[in-house]
Design an enzyme around this catalytic site. Structure first.
Site, mmCIF file in Angstrom:
data_model
loop_
_atom_site.group_PDB
_atom_site.id
_atom_site.type_symbol
_atom_site.label_atom_id
_atom_site.label_comp_id
_atom_site.label_asym_id
_atom_site.label_seq_id
_atom_site.Cartn_x
_atom_site.Cartn_y
_atom_site.Cartn_z
ATOM 1 N N HIS A 190 -20.567 -27.084 65.412
ATOM 2 C CA HIS A 190 -20.703 -28.486 64.689
ATOM 3 C C HIS A 190 -19.291 -28.898 64.409
ATOM 4 C CE1 HIS A 190 -24.708 -27.221 63.238
ATOM 5 N NE2 HIS A 190 -24.338 -26.158 63.091
ATOM 6 N N GLN B 57 -28.184 -19.130 62.359
ATOM 7 C CA GLN B 57 -27.501 -17.939 63.244
ATOM 8 C C GLN B 57 -26.771 -16.998 62.305
ATOM 9 O OE1 GLN B 57 -26.229 -19.594 66.767
ATOM 10 N NE2 GLN B 57 -25.062 -17.534 67.566
ATOM 11 N N ARG C 250 -31.165 -25.558 73.311
ATOM 12 C CA ARG C 250 -29.941 -25.723 72.495
ATOM 13 C C ARG C 250 -28.704 -24.589 72.598
ATOM 14 N NH1 ARG C 250 -28.458 -24.231 66.938
ATOM 15 N NH2 ARG C 250 -27.674 -25.768 65.776
ATOM 16 N N GLN D 129 -26.480 -33.527 64.720
ATOM 17 C CA GLN D 129 -26.279 -32.077 64.160
ATOM 18 C C GLN D 129 -25.306 -31.252 65.040
ATOM 19 O OE1 GLN D 129 -28.205 -28.362 64.322
ATOM 20 N NE2 GLN D 129 -29.497 -28.748 62.598
ATOM 21 N N SER E 262 -28.692 -25.209 59.985
ATOM 22 C CA SER E 262 -28.408 -25.305 61.406
ATOM 23 C C SER E 262 -29.506 -25.081 62.392
ATOM 24 C CB SER E 262 -27.226 -24.390 61.737
ATOM 25 O OG SER E 262 -26.805 -24.481 62.909
ATOM 26 N N LEU E 263 -29.592 -24.161 62.944
ATOM 27 C CA LEU E 263 -30.786 -23.733 63.823
ATOM 28 C C LEU E 263 -31.989 -23.816 63.026
ATOM 29 C CD1 LEU E 263 -32.366 -21.992 66.074
ATOM 30 C CD2 LEU E 263 -31.578 -20.145 64.979
#
Length: 293
Positions: A195, A9, A113, A244, A88-89
């Protein structure tokens, strides 16, 4: 070994993916399939939307995922990864590109998500801040000193660690870290504490979706955010994907581990070149490039 990395992101930009759509029939087919799966024309927002339109979490995450995986698909025989990782993503993009997840299942998980994270953000106001110019240990130590929720969230590169937590926790940590000598303690324009433990509601919601999704062994090792190690076992991959959401993105450690395991070049697949900049800060001698079809 040739490594491919996939952004998270923040890499979005107006017009993203439009060249792919216009110049590749296969890409056009996948974008249209994505519109069907999502139930709205995300392509209209990607190609013609404003910065503000693209900042909505339910748009941002699928948009970056689509740009990355459709670009990887468009590379065809030129896409020969020996190791992959995503920030991440981007971990979802990496899994689809490496063949562990189908395109449709990956997109459904990313949409789920994004929605789960948005809902978790609405439960409690929270934020993130980038801490520049301090070593990781000092930042970790200060986070532990603050009684409110605040944790290391993104180990982006040496000297750049993003922290995540409650608004009060972040404010206190930023003040303490500035006293400790941080060059900058910059609050980020994000909708919540990604996170961190404040994403627990999202983690619980996504756990069901991930558990019910078929994941098969990828064509090459996938280095996962939670511990920066390579995985090919589907059950372990699922476990790490779930963890995660509330765990840190260990990007610095991931790049170091990939280099240790023989990576000699990194190709960033998706919008922007943020990851290339971070990789160069880990090792300025390493070759980095953007994927182009």
């Amino acid at each position: 070994m040739k490594a491919y990395v996939f952004p998270g992101q923040g890499a979005q930009f107006p017009g993203m993916g439009k060249d792919l759509y216009e110049h590749s029939d296969r890409a056009k087919e996948l974008f249209e399939k994505a519109n069907e799966v999502l139930g709205f024309r995300i392509t209209d927002i990607m190609f013609n939307g404003t910065d503000e339109d693209l900042k909505q979490t339910n748009v941002t995450q699928p948009a970056i995922f689509l740009h990355s995986v459709i670009l990887a698909d468009a590379l065809g025989d030129n896409f020969k990864p020996e190791m992959v990782a995503g920030h991440s993503l981007g971990e979802f993009s990496a899994l689809v590109a490496a063949g562990a997840l189908s395109f449709e299942d990956g997109l459904r998980l990313v949409a789920a998500r994004a929605n789960a994270m948005q809902k978790a953000c609405e439960i409690q106001p929270s934020t993130m801040a980038a801490i520049l110019g301090l070593d990781d240990y000092t930042v970790e130590e200060v986070c532990e000193m603050v009684s409110e929720v605040v944790v290391p969230a993104n180990y982006n590169c040496p000297g750049q660690l993003v922290i995540s937590g409650s608004i009060e926790g972040i404010d206190k940590a930023c003040a303490l870290l500035t006293e400790k000598g941080a060059k900058r303690a910059l609050k980020l324009n994000v909708s919540g504490a990604f996170h961190s433990p404040l994403m627990e509601a999202a983690r619980a919601e996504l756990e069901t979706a991930i558990s019910e999704t078929q994941i098969v062994p990828p064509r090459c090792p996938v280095y996962q955010n939670i511990d920066a190690k390579p995985y090919t076992d589907p059950e372990k991959i699922k476990h790490n994907l779930i963890a995660q959401l509330t765990g840190a993105v260990r990007w610095t450690q991931t790049v170091k581990k990939m280099l240790e395991d023989g990576a000699h070049s990194f190709t960033e697949v998706g919008p922007g070149n943020v990851l290339q900049g971070l990789i160069k800060k880990v090792d300025r001698t390493i070759q980095t490039t953007s994927a182009a079809f």
